[in-house]
Design a protein around this motif. Structure first.
Motif, PDB file in Angstrom:
ATOM      1  N   ASP A  64       0.842  -1.189   0.000  1.00 31.63           N
ATOM      2  CA  ASP A  64       0.000   0.000   0.000  1.00 31.63           C
ATOM      3  C   ASP A  64       0.877   1.238   0.000  1.00 31.63           C
ATOM      4  N   ALA A  65       0.366   2.317  -0.576  1.00 28.09           N
ATOM      5  CA  ALA A  65       1.096   3.579  -0.637  1.00 28.09           C
ATOM      6  C   ALA A  65       0.093   4.723  -0.770  1.00 28.09           C
ATOM      7  N   VAL A  66       0.613   5.949  -0.711  1.00 26.39           N
ATOM      8  CA  VAL A  66      -0.227   7.144  -0.836  1.00 26.39           C
ATOM      9  C   VAL A  66       0.479   8.138  -1.750  1.00 26.39           C
ATOM     10  N   VAL A  67      -0.225   8.587  -2.803  1.00 24.73           N
ATOM     11  CA  VAL A  67       0.260   9.643  -3.687  1.00 24.73           C
ATOM     12  C   VAL A  67      -0.203  10.961  -3.089  1.00 24.73           C
ATOM     13  N   VAL A  68       0.753  11.848  -2.758  1.00 24.82           N
ATOM     14  CA  VAL A  68       0.378  13.138  -2.180  1.00 24.82           C
ATOM     15  C   VAL A  68       0.885  14.271  -3.059  1.00 24.82           C
ATOM     16  N   GLY A  69       0.141  15.353  -3.082  1.00 20.99           N
ATOM     17  CA  GLY A  69       0.543  16.508  -3.876  1.00 20.99           C
ATOM     18  C   GLY A  69      -0.597  17.483  -4.038  1.00 20.99           C
ATOM     19  N   PRO A  79      -2.580  18.077  -7.140  1.00 23.14           N
ATOM     20  CA  PRO A  79      -2.948  17.820  -8.536  1.00 23.14           C
ATOM     21  C   PRO A  79      -3.975  18.817  -9.067  1.00 23.14           C
ATOM     22  N   LEU A  80      -3.795  19.144 -10.317  1.00 24.60           N
ATOM     23  CA  LEU A  80      -4.731  20.014 -11.036  1.00 24.60           C
ATOM     24  C   LEU A  80      -4.975  21.332 -10.310  1.00 24.60           C
ATOM     25  N   ASP A  81      -3.939  21.836  -9.614  1.00 23.80           N
ATOM     26  CA  ASP A  81      -4.010  23.104  -8.878  1.00 23.80           C
ATOM     27  C   ASP A  81      -5.004  23.077  -7.720  1.00 23.80           C
ATOM     28  N   HIS A  82      -5.345  21.896  -7.230  1.00 20.23           N
ATOM     29  CA  HIS A  82      -6.239  21.783  -6.074  1.00 20.23           C
ATOM     30  C   HIS A  82      -5.436  21.943  -4.796  1.00 20.23           C
ATOM     31  N   SER A  83      -6.125  21.903  -3.668  1.00 18.00           N
ATOM     32  CA  SER A  83      -5.437  21.920  -2.388  1.00 18.00           C
ATOM     33  C   SER A  83      -4.747  20.571  -2.181  1.00 18.00           C
ATOM     34  N   PHE A  84      -4.025  20.442  -1.097  1.00 15.21           N
ATOM     35  CA  PHE A  84      -3.287  19.223  -0.794  1.00 15.21           C
ATOM     36  C   PHE A  84      -4.211  18.011  -0.886  1.00 15.21           C
ATOM     37  N   THR A  85      -3.741  16.979  -1.590  1.00 10.71           N
ATOM     38  CA  THR A  85      -4.535  15.773  -1.827  1.00 10.71           C
ATOM     39  C   THR A  85      -3.705  14.543  -1.502  1.00 10.71           C
ATOM     40  N   GLY A 129       0.267  17.742 -11.763  1.00 16.67           N
ATOM     41  CA  GLY A 129       0.459  18.423 -10.485  1.00 16.67           C
ATOM     42  C   GLY A 129       0.921  17.467  -9.401  1.00 16.67           C
ATOM     43  N   SER A 130       0.715  16.174  -9.620  1.00 15.68           N
ATOM     44  CA  SER A 130       1.216  15.181  -8.665  1.00 15.68           C
ATOM     45  C   SER A 130       2.697  14.919  -8.879  1.00 15.68           C
ATOM     46  N   SER A 131       3.184  15.160 -10.090  1.00 14.20           N
ATOM     47  CA  SER A 131       4.585  14.898 -10.414  1.00 14.20           C
ATOM     48  C   SER A 131       5.507  15.660  -9.476  1.00 14.20           C
ATOM     49  N   GLY A 132       6.535  14.967  -9.009  1.00 21.71           N
ATOM     50  CA  GLY A 132       7.499  15.573  -8.092  1.00 21.71           C
ATOM     51  C   GLY A 132       7.135  15.400  -6.638  1.00 21.71           C
ATOM     52  N   GLY A 133       5.913  14.980  -6.367  1.00 24.35           N
ATOM     53  CA  GLY A 133       5.500  14.732  -4.991  1.00 24.35           C
ATOM     54  C   GLY A 133       5.929  13.346  -4.533  1.00 24.35           C
ATOM     55  N   PRO A 134       5.909  13.109  -3.241  1.00 21.27           N
ATOM     56  CA  PRO A 134       6.333  11.806  -2.744  1.00 21.27           C
ATOM     57  C   PRO A 134       5.250  10.742  -2.877  1.00 21.27           C
TER      58      PRO A 134
END
Length: 128
Positions: free
Chosen positions: A20-25, A27-33, A70-75
């Motif tokens: 399991d993992a979590v994509v954080v960032g 995306p699409l200029d939204h708030s933290f997701t 927008g997710s690119s570059g996030g952990p």
């Protein structure tokens, strides 16, 4: 980050297929997701470099999860909060499949950045 006074996230070794993992960032200029994901196989991928001036080989995870611009570059985080990798891209034409640079792939650059004290060139990138 000078003055942030927070403990940095920690890169870990190889994640297991099916973890399991979590994509954080943001995306699409939204708030933290934070979006759930599952780590799939490790791939060696040849692709153009960021400047399209040559080819690079990268070790990536193929993941199942939502990866949006927008997710690119996030952990890519493990459930324990450690970093399994850095989000790279979505698989073209497959909205629930993405690619993540493995922690091993980004470790040297992360170490260099942690110890960097002087400005560096952005090469072909410019601010708009």
């Amino acid at each position: 980050v000078p003055g942030l006074n927070l403990k940095p996230l920690r890169l870990v070794g190889q994640a297991n297929n099916g973890s399991d993992a979590v994509v954080v960032g943001y995306p699409l200029d939204h708030s933290f997701t934070a979006m759930p994901a599952r780590i799939g196989q490790v791939l060696q991928v040849k692709s153009p470099d960021i400047y399209s001036s040559g080819q690079v080989d990268r070790q990536v995870y193929q993941i199942r999860g939502v990866v949006e611009p927008g997710s690119s570059g996030g952990p890519l985080l493990s459930p324990a909060g450690t970093v399994d990798g850095v989000v790279l891209s979505v698989k073209v034409g497959v909205p629930d499949t993405g690619f993540v640079l493995t922690a091993a792939e980004v470790q040297a650059d992360a170490n260099a950045g942690a110890n960097a004290t002087v400005p560096v060139s952005t090469q072909g990138c410019t601010s708009g």
